[in-house]
Design a protein around this motif. Structure first.
Motif, PDB file in Angstrom:
ATOM      1  N   ASP A 496      50.004  31.425  31.012  1.00 13.52           N
ATOM      2  CA  ASP A 496      49.218  30.296  31.514  1.00 13.52           C
ATOM      3  C   ASP A 496      49.531  30.014  32.981  1.00 13.52           C
ATOM      4  N   VAL A 497      50.804  30.172  33.351  1.00 11.90           N
ATOM      5  CA  VAL A 497      51.205  29.961  34.748  1.00 11.90           C
ATOM      6  C   VAL A 497      50.466  30.954  35.649  1.00 11.90           C
ATOM      7  N   PHE A 498      50.383  32.203  35.201  1.00  6.01           N
ATOM      8  CA  PHE A 498      49.669  33.223  35.983  1.00  6.01           C
ATOM      9  C   PHE A 498      48.200  32.830  36.161  1.00  6.01           C
ATOM     10  N   SER A 499      47.550  32.448  35.062  1.00  4.44           N
ATOM     11  CA  SER A 499      46.132  32.065  35.126  1.00  4.44           C
ATOM     12  C   SER A 499      45.938  30.857  36.040  1.00  4.44           C
ATOM     13  N   PHE A 500      46.882  29.917  35.989  1.00  3.26           N
ATOM     14  CA  PHE A 500      46.801  28.751  36.864  1.00  3.26           C
ATOM     15  C   PHE A 500      46.889  29.176  38.332  1.00  3.26           C
ATOM     16  N   GLY A 501      47.716  30.185  38.617  1.00  7.54           N
ATOM     17  CA  GLY A 501      47.794  30.709  39.976  1.00  7.54           C
ATOM     18  C   GLY A 501      46.445  31.227  40.460  1.00  7.54           C
ATOM     19  N   VAL A 502      45.686  31.870  39.567  1.00  2.00           N
ATOM     20  CA  VAL A 502      44.351  32.354  39.927  1.00  2.00           C
ATOM     21  C   VAL A 502      43.423  31.174  40.221  1.00  2.00           C
ATOM     22  N   VAL A 503      43.527  30.101  39.424  1.00  2.00           N
ATOM     23  CA  VAL A 503      42.712  28.902  39.665  1.00  2.00           C
ATOM     24  C   VAL A 503      43.031  28.313  41.045  1.00  2.00           C
TER      25      VAL A 503
END
Length: 609
Positions: A496-503
């Motif tokens: 989830d942290v990775f996906s948040f970085g993309v956001v």
């Protein structure tokens, strides 16, 4: 005549409490003011609660009262057994989602919204004092429920009971004060005894609550860096006589079981002999069997979600069909989500063709201002469909706001506020649910915006309760999927942290997670920001959204967020920051705050641990 006398009596009783109970109630009866320029808009905190009365001596009853699960109370309260009965006056920590709420044009009050359904004999005063143990007051209940008449309550009516709470200020967070525990002052208490009990100090309690006389039943906010460990009594043991009875029952049960097994073997022989004739009859009833399977599937769905029946409103299929004009395509928001009006109020209705049990199980564990709220559900036994009914957010998805040219573009301050909102929501599901919840599909399409451009995380259809697992079934959206999950199927909060970085990259660049050539945005960032740091500012200006460049926003603020995004996108998940660290780092940006000396400014303020 009898009814008139009863109403008169209730009026007199209500006035009596207003006039004469000041000696028993706290001086601050309507709640505690909050200032969004100094504290977070919402935070996770705890209330100290003492289990009393016959209806409060088990975790399930208290969990239902505060709309939380048993594990969410047991973990912070140092309780090892979820089923053992509690003892009178046993101490508990109740998790609360504390929010700064506007009750009128001039007043903001900090409280946790607890929904309570009125039962026979209930009054605001009785529920506040006997069930919630003075963690709120009837005056505050009246204030936040202005349309309700206290002396004319209806059984089954839903009422918001505001549990008093406070969020730490920015300064307090910097001083390692992570929680302000809500504690009801008792006649035998003094500030020093409370400080000793919770591992706080007299000075810090006075600083938070003011140098004033605190009276019994008034709420005191106790500042702590971490929750103290409560000393709990040992779980009640089963007596020897009970154990003997259980052993005797087991022996009897074993004998009966052996007899039943013998009978089953005989019947099985008869069944094998009869199977051929039964099979022939089945062939002629295929159509009836099809209908039967549909009904069985519907019954199975309802059985699976039976635990949710007392948590959410159960809608009828006819209601939802009418609300969406028979699920007409004109009402589609996205995919299988429809907008519908029920009793004049808009809802987002998600139509599903599979079992919603897992999603419902996760949704009933979470309650946070930055997560889209589930209002209810519906089971259609005709075709074994399930419908989830969510609150409707007027400004649509972050994806629409960033990537569609026919909507107003977002300025930097709004984008930064959205980033903090999403980070707060993820921090909650990662840190404050047990077991932890991994969303698994964090993306701009699943981030919705309300009328005030506050962000909420939606769509828990792929979410998993529990982490550090491995799966072979890879799901998600291209451009947001963490490398370790894509290659090895590793499920953890760090995905989830990775996906948040993309956001965050989307917020900075205004570009989609994957370009028209199929190249992921995060891959481009790894290529362009993997060199010397002195070139990062130059590269950043070429990466930023033109809207932000024209706005002349603070490059330092954007660079701070870019640095957080790069840290989130580290290929080694163990080196990515936690959501706690991310929230803190985001909130250090000066663009989240105005100088409080500037007159007339009251922007949206965001701060969280």
């Amino acid at each position: 005549m009898k009814i008139t006398l009863q109403i008169c009596f209730l009026l007199i009783l209500h006035l009596f409490f207003h006039i004469s109970s000041s000696q028993f109630l706290p001086s601050n009866t309507t709640g505690y003011a909050c200032n969004l320029s100094q504290t977070a808009s919402s935070c996770q905190t705890y209330a100290f609660f003492t289990a009393m009365g016959p209806n409060q001596l088990d975790l399930a009853s208290i969990g239902d009262l505060f709309s939380v699960s048993r594990p969410m109370i047991a973990k912070p309260s140092n309780i090892t057994s979820l089923t053992s009965p509690l003892v009178p006056n046993q101490s508990l920590f109740i998790p609360l989602t504390c929010t700064c709420n506007s009750v009128n044009t001039t007043t903001n009050i900090s409280y946790a919204k607890i929904n309570y359904t009125i039962k026979g004999g209930d009054t605001f005063y009785l529920v506040s004092t006997t069930l919630f143990n003075n963690l709120t007051t009837y005056q505050s209940v009246e204030l936040v429920n202005p349309t309700l008449v206290p002396i004319n309550l209806t059984i089954g009516q839903d009422v918001i009971f505001p549990i008093f709470c406070k969020c730490p200020t920015k300064t307090q967070l910097q001083n390692q004060i992570n929680y302000l525990i809500s504690y009801v002052f008792q006649p035998s208490d003094d500030i020093s005894s409370i400080a000793s009990r919770f591992g706080s100090t007299t000075e810090s309690i006075v600083e938070v609550n003011g140098n004033r006389t605190i009276r019994p039943t008034e709420t005191v906010f106790v500042p702590v860096s971490k929750l103290p460990e409560l000393t709990q009594p040992a779980p009640i043991n089963v007596s020897n006589s009970q154990r003997t009875t259980e052993r005797t029952s087991a022996v009897i049960g074993l004998g009966v079981g052996l007899g039943v097994c013998g009978l089953v073997l005989i019947l099985m022989g008869c069944f094998l002999a009869y199977r051929e004739s039964v099979w022939k009859k089945r062939v002629g009833r295929k159509k009836d069997d099809g209908e039967s399977k549909k009904n069985e599937a519907g019954v199975s769905l309802m059985a699976d979600v039976s635990d949710c029946l007392d948590k959410y409103k159960v809608f009828r299929v006819e209601e939802l069909s009418e609300a969406t004009d028979g699920f007409d395509d004109r009402w589609v928001i996205q995919g299988s989500v429809f907008k519908g009006y029920i009793h004049g109020k808009p809802y987002a209705i998600k139509k599903m063709k599979w079992n919603a049990y897992e999603e419902l199980k996760i949704l009933q564990k979470v309650n946070h201002g930055n997560l889209v709220m589930l209002e209810g559900f519906c089971i259609d036994s005709e075709d074994a469909s399930c419908y989830l009914v969510y609150e409707y957010l007027e400004n649509g998805s972050l994806y629409t706001r960033l990537h569609e040219s026919n909507v107003d573009m977002l300025n930097w301050r709004t984008r930064l506020g959205i980033a903090v909102d999403v980070a707060n929501g993820l921090q909650y599901i990662h840190e404050h649910t047990r077991p932890r919840v991994v969303h698994k599909d964090v993306k701009s399409n699943n981030i919705l915006l309300d009328t005030n451009m506050r962000a909420k995380i939606a769509n828990f259809g792929l979410a998993k309760s529990g982490c550090n697992a491995i799966t072979m079934h890879i799901v998600g959206t291209q451009g947001y999927i963490a490398p370790e999950y894509l290659s090895d199927g590793i499920v953890s909060t760090k995905m989830d942290v990775f996906s948040f970085g993309v956001v965050l990259l989307e917020l900075i660049s205004g570009r989609e997670a994957v370009n028209i050539d199929g190249k992921a945005l995060w891959v481009e960032v790894h290529e362009n920001f993997n060199g010397k740091e002195d070139k990062h500012i130059h590269n950043l200006k070429g990466f930023m959204d033109d809207v932000l460049l024209k706005e002349s926003c603070s490059i330092d603020s954007v660079m701070n967020v870019m640095s957080i995004a790069i840290a989130c996108l580290h290929r080694d998940p163990s080196k990515r920051p936690s959501m706690v660290d991310i929230v803190y780092a985001l909130c250090k940006s000066d663009d989240l705050f105005f100088d409080i000396s500037q007159d007339g400014l009251s922007p949206r303020q965001v701060l969280a641990r």
